[in-house]
Design an enzyme around this catalytic site. Structure first.
Site, mmCIF file in Angstrom:
data_model
loop_
_atom_site.group_PDB
_atom_site.id
_atom_site.type_symbol
_atom_site.label_atom_id
_atom_site.label_comp_id
_atom_site.label_asym_id
_atom_site.label_seq_id
_atom_site.Cartn_x
_atom_site.Cartn_y
_atom_site.Cartn_z
ATOM 1 N N HIS A 493 43.049 39.061 41.292
ATOM 2 C CA HIS A 493 44.286 39.532 40.671
ATOM 3 C C HIS A 493 44.091 39.890 39.201
ATOM 4 C CE1 HIS A 493 48.419 40.397 41.243
ATOM 5 N NE2 HIS A 493 48.630 39.505 42.194
ATOM 6 N N ARG A 494 42.919 39.596 38.653
ATOM 7 C CA ARG A 494 42.669 39.960 37.254
ATOM 8 C C ARG A 494 42.386 41.450 37.092
ATOM 9 N NH1 ARG A 494 37.845 35.934 35.890
ATOM 10 N NH2 ARG A 494 37.214 36.790 37.917
#
Length: 522
Positions: A493-494
């Site tokens: 999700h980064r």
């Protein structure tokens, strides 16, 4: 005085620090030539044959089949042909080279090796032999064959058996001065004042000799500049980093006396006289069950465990999934079987759709790198190395199809089959196993529909394909039986948000449901 040469187990690629000795191809007393395979070893990456850089008579084999050897430790001793055998006398250990810190732009002081005065003739002899090597290369190690002098990172100790020529210790090899790394022997008792050779510089990293210690500290976020060293002259040892990672629990025995509680304590059950501790009887103390087996975690299993644990601890992952009607793809493949050429497997078709999807959503074909100061950056690639998860007898392995975006479905099929085969044989190279940028996992072969897979660190996404089964499906407003599979995407999700991940997954799903649009180059 003998001229025995000791060949140290080299770094077999990707910074591996150990290997299991599978079998010897030579015996003591055998005559060997340069580059002759002398042993077969199994690393966390693959099984390889190690060639000898020396010619002569095998004097000693350092290890037994099944034993795990550290990189940088002796593997074989070779006596050159015609060398005069003479009684050997213990030789005092020469002083180690002085390590002088040198400031860099980032404030780190890398090691700079300064050869001490009176460098041994053995070291000079090695340099000359190195220049005259054969040029045969085994992954990250080999004899250069006149292409230049290989890197020498530190001087090595002389053996008590006489002057010994050794290969240099590669980066990532076990440090002979690290805890428990030095072999016991006469040379280990040499009167050498290490505090004169290493000076602790507060706030600098120059007091760290071992690359393993540096890597351990980097992976666990330990600031070496602020860490006191317990070694001679303030040298930071492995135990210092481990103590920083896992602080010791307070010693309750040393706590001050307190007033005893009026509540009666339960009376401990005494062991029968002469009884052995539970562990020594083969009984687990926690469960009370007999221990049936203990299996060392090593090789591929050790590498997989470390990589998966690191992935879970570092990557904030999320998972999205979708059911897909694969009927049209199966019909297309059946139609191709009427031709004369080989028809690609279903995984090859999905791989073709994945590479097309990664071109449209390149955020999922990246890697996050963290600098020593804690800053991070997303690294994008001009190309796709598609990893294919393959279950083997040695464990889960992920060889990668390099430049997969340039290949057709047939070419992808041929390369996937080749890589899977070499991986199962244990012959895949570290480059084939460690160069992926995105992983495709076909767990449908195990008869399951879906799985929230763990990302293959340091990649940022993995796509799983479940089994294809008959399911009721609405087609043009009517209920029908269709061939349905489930796609599951786990992503970091980064590097992107759910919209990007869902867009990629929907792209691949649409391609499976309407394959003709992307398979003009089958």
């Amino acid at each position: 005085m003998s001229e025995t040469k000791v060949f140290l187990l080299p770094d077999l690629g990707e910074g591996l620090t150990e290997a299991e000795l599978v079998a010897w191809h030579v015996s003591v007393g055998d005559e060997i030539r340069v580059d002759q395979p002398i042993a077969e070893v199994e690393t966390a990456k693959s099984t390889v044959e190690v060639p000898s850089p020396y010619a002569g008579i095998v004097a000693e084999l350092h290890g037994q089949p099944g034993e795990t050897l550290d990189v940088g430790k002796p593997l074989i001793s070779v006596t050159p042909m015609g060398a005069a055998a003479a009684p050997s006398a213990p030789v005092a250990e020469p002083a180690e080279p002085e390590v002088e810190p040198e400031e860099t732009e980032l404030g780190e002081a890398p090691e700079r090796v300064v050869e001490p005065a009176g460098t041994s003739a053995a070291a000079q002899t090695y340099r000359e032999e190195e220049k005259a090597g054969s040029g045969n290369v085994l992954i990250g190690y080999g004899t250069p064959g006149g292409h230049g002098v290989a890197r020498r990172t530190r001087a090595r100790k002389a053996s008590a058996a006489g002057p010994v020529d050794t290969l240099p210790l590669e980066d990532g090899a076990a440090d002979p001065l690290e805890d428990g790394a030095a072999d016991a022997g006469p040379a280990a008792d040499a009167d050498v004042d290490l505090s004169l050779l290493r000076t602790r510089v507060p706030g600098r990293l120059g007091a760290v000799i071992s690359p393993l210690v540096r890597r351990m500290a980097r992976e666990h976020g330990v600031d070496l500049g602020e860490l006191p060293g317990s070694g001679e002259g303030g040298l930071i040892m492995r135990r210092d980093v481990e103590a920083a990672i896992h602080p010791a629990e307070p010693d309750t025995a040393a706590a001050p006396d307190v007033e005893p509680s009026p509540v009666a304590e339960p009376t401990p059950v005494a062991e029968p006289a002469g009884a052995k501790p539970a562990e020594s009887r083969g009984v687990d103390a926690r469960t009370g069950l007999a221990v049936s087996a203990r299996t060392p975690v090593r090789g591929v299993r050790k590498a997989v465990a470390a990589n998966m644990a690191r992935s879970r601890s570092e990557i904030p992952e999320a998972t999205v999934w979708v059911d897909v009607d694969a009927t049209a793809l199966l019909e297309l493949r059946e139609g191709l079987k009427s031709g004369t050429s080989q028809v690609p497997g279903l995984l090859a078709f999905v791989a073709r759709f994945v590479t097309a999807g990664l071109k449209k959503f390149p955020e999922l074909n990246t890697r996050i790198e963290t600098a020593e100061d804690g800053s991070q950056e997303i690294v994008a690639f001009d190309g796709i190395n598609l990893g294919i998860a393959a279950q083997t007898d040695r464990g889960l392995m992920v060889p990668s199809v390099r430049a997969a975006e340039k290949l057709s479905a047939r070419e992808l099929d041929a390369e996937i089959r080749r890589l899977t085969d070499v991986a199962r044989q244990g012959k895949a190279t570290p480059t084939e196993l460690g160069s992926g940028t995105f992983t495709l996992n076909n767990y449908g072969v195990f008869g399951v529909d879906g799985s929230a897979a763990i990302i293959n660190h340091p990649e940022v996404a993995i796509l799983g394909v479940g089994r294809i089964i008959d399911k009721p499906w609405v087609v043009n407003g009517e209920l029908a039986v269709r061939k349905v599979t489930e796609l599951t995407l786990t992503f970091d999700h980064r590097v992107c948000d759910g919209g990007t991940a869902a867009g990629f997954l929907r792209f691949v799903a649409d391609a499976i449901e309407n394959p003709n649009s992307l398979l003009a180059d089958i």
